[in-house]
Scaffold this motif. Structure first.
Motif, mmCIF file in Angstrom:
data_model
loop_
_atom_site.group_PDB
_atom_site.id
_atom_site.type_symbol
_atom_site.label_atom_id
_atom_site.label_comp_id
_atom_site.label_asym_id
_atom_site.label_seq_id
_atom_site.Cartn_x
_atom_site.Cartn_y
_atom_site.Cartn_z
ATOM 1 N N GLN A 49 39.195 38.227 47.055
ATOM 2 C CA GLN A 49 38.085 37.646 47.808
ATOM 3 C C GLN A 49 37.977 36.146 47.548
ATOM 4 O OE1 GLN A 49 35.761 40.562 45.828
ATOM 5 N NE2 GLN A 49 35.301 41.696 47.692
ATOM 6 N N VAL A 68 32.777 32.257 48.315
ATOM 7 C CA VAL A 68 31.913 33.271 48.933
ATOM 8 C C VAL A 68 31.362 34.212 47.863
ATOM 9 C CG1 VAL A 68 31.897 35.251 50.499
ATOM 10 C CG2 VAL A 68 33.069 33.152 51.169
ATOM 11 N N LYS A 69 32.191 34.536 46.876
ATOM 12 C CA LYS A 69 31.769 35.484 45.844
ATOM 13 C C LYS A 69 30.719 34.923 44.887
ATOM 14 C CE LYS A 69 33.391 39.135 44.531
ATOM 15 N NZ LYS A 69 32.816 40.476 44.531
ATOM 16 N N CYS A 129 28.178 36.548 47.358
ATOM 17 C CA CYS A 129 28.402 37.891 47.904
ATOM 18 C C CYS A 129 28.842 38.879 46.825
ATOM 19 C CB CYS A 129 29.481 37.808 48.983
ATOM 20 S SG CYS A 129 29.948 39.443 49.572
ATOM 21 N N GLY A 141 30.202 41.631 47.450
ATOM 22 C CA GLY A 141 31.415 42.312 47.940
ATOM 23 C C GLY A 141 31.162 43.721 48.439
ATOM 24 N N LEU A 186 30.278 44.930 51.336
ATOM 25 C CA LEU A 186 30.863 45.347 52.623
ATOM 26 C C LEU A 186 32.369 45.593 52.523
ATOM 27 C CD1 LEU A 186 28.780 43.153 55.106
ATOM 28 C CD2 LEU A 186 28.617 45.629 54.743
ATOM 29 N N CYS A 187 33.030 44.884 51.621
ATOM 30 C CA CYS A 187 34.442 45.191 51.350
ATOM 31 C C CYS A 187 34.549 46.593 50.740
ATOM 32 C CB CYS A 187 35.038 44.194 50.353
ATOM 33 S SG CYS A 187 35.497 42.600 51.027
ATOM 34 N N SER A 215 40.550 39.589 51.700
ATOM 35 C CA SER A 215 39.262 39.907 52.321
ATOM 36 C C SER A 215 39.060 39.146 53.634
ATOM 37 C CB SER A 215 38.120 39.586 51.358
ATOM 38 O OG SER A 215 38.035 38.189 51.199
ATOM 39 N N SER A 216 38.207 39.688 54.464
ATOM 40 C CA SER A 216 37.982 39.094 55.784
ATOM 41 C C SER A 216 37.374 37.697 55.703
ATOM 42 C CB SER A 216 37.059 39.998 56.602
ATOM 43 O OG SER A 216 37.671 41.236 56.809
ATOM 44 N N CYS A 217 36.668 37.398 54.627
ATOM 45 C CA CYS A 217 36.112 36.043 54.524
ATOM 46 C C CYS A 217 37.208 35.023 54.247
ATOM 47 C CB CYS A 217 34.988 35.967 53.492
ATOM 48 S SG CYS A 217 35.418 36.588 51.866
ATOM 49 N N THR A 239 39.354 43.068 55.384
ATOM 50 C CA THR A 239 38.656 44.149 54.683
ATOM 51 C C THR A 239 37.574 44.668 55.634
ATOM 52 O OG1 THR A 239 37.335 42.427 53.559
ATOM 53 C CG2 THR A 239 39.126 43.428 52.307
ATOM 54 N N GLU A 240 36.357 44.159 55.474
ATOM 55 C CA GLU A 240 35.293 44.564 56.386
ATOM 56 C C GLU A 240 35.464 43.853 57.720
ATOM 57 O OE1 GLU A 240 32.313 42.361 56.998
ATOM 58 O OE2 GLU A 240 31.221 43.874 58.153
#
Ligand code: SF4
Ligand code: SF4
Length: 140
Positions: free
Chosen positions: A13, A17-18, A21, A23, A25-26, A88-90, A122-123
């Protein structure tokens, strides 16, 4: 790549962002085998670890994954071809928060250099997908 052959999942990730977040939704996407995890067999158990890229420009990812690869082999005899990285999508997608990681290709090159297989996403948020298809967010 055959996901049935993989045993150890590393979700990578975005470090920035982390900071905010957790995480969730992942984790949910993996639990429900949706989004970037839709191809994972539902009835197979995977070991899962979440790490971040370590911060821009993501170079620490090489050290983290190299150490993980070495440790898995030393402690449990788990070979690198049993490991799968999921970005991850982010990191991979333009979304509500930000454009994709500007160092995405660098991250991929680092993972390739270690010789570990990886996949993207991911999400996947439905509204964001719609906005990407409408061109509001860039799809690549
Ligand atoms: S994809 Fe979403 S849930 Fe996963 S780490 Fe990024 S922002 Fe958090
Ligand atoms: S390198 Fe990319 S994924 Fe890592 S902190 Fe920077 S923007 Fe996030």
């Amino acid at each position: 790549m055959d996901l049935l052959e993989k045993d150890y999942l590393v979700i990578v990730q975005c470090d920035i962002v982390k900071q905010r977040c957790p995480g969730y939704l992942c984790e949910k996407a993996f639990h429900e085998r949706t989004g970037g995890f839709a191809d994972y067999p539902a009835d197979k158990q995977y070991r899962v670890i979440n790490i971040t890229c370590g911060g821009c420009c993501g170079r620490a990812l090489h050290r983290k994954l190299t150490l993980l690869k070495r440790t898995l082999k030393k402690k449990e005899g788990i070979e690198k071809d049993k490991i799968i990285v999921q970005l991850s999508s982010c990191i991979t997608k333009d979304n509500y928060h930000a454009p994709p990681c500007p160092h995405k290709d660098h991250l991929k090159a680092l993972i390739e250099k270690i010789g570990i297989d990886y996949r993207e996403d991911t999400e996947i948020n439905e509204k964001s997908e719609q906005r990407r298809s409408e061109g509001v967010y860039k799809s690549e």
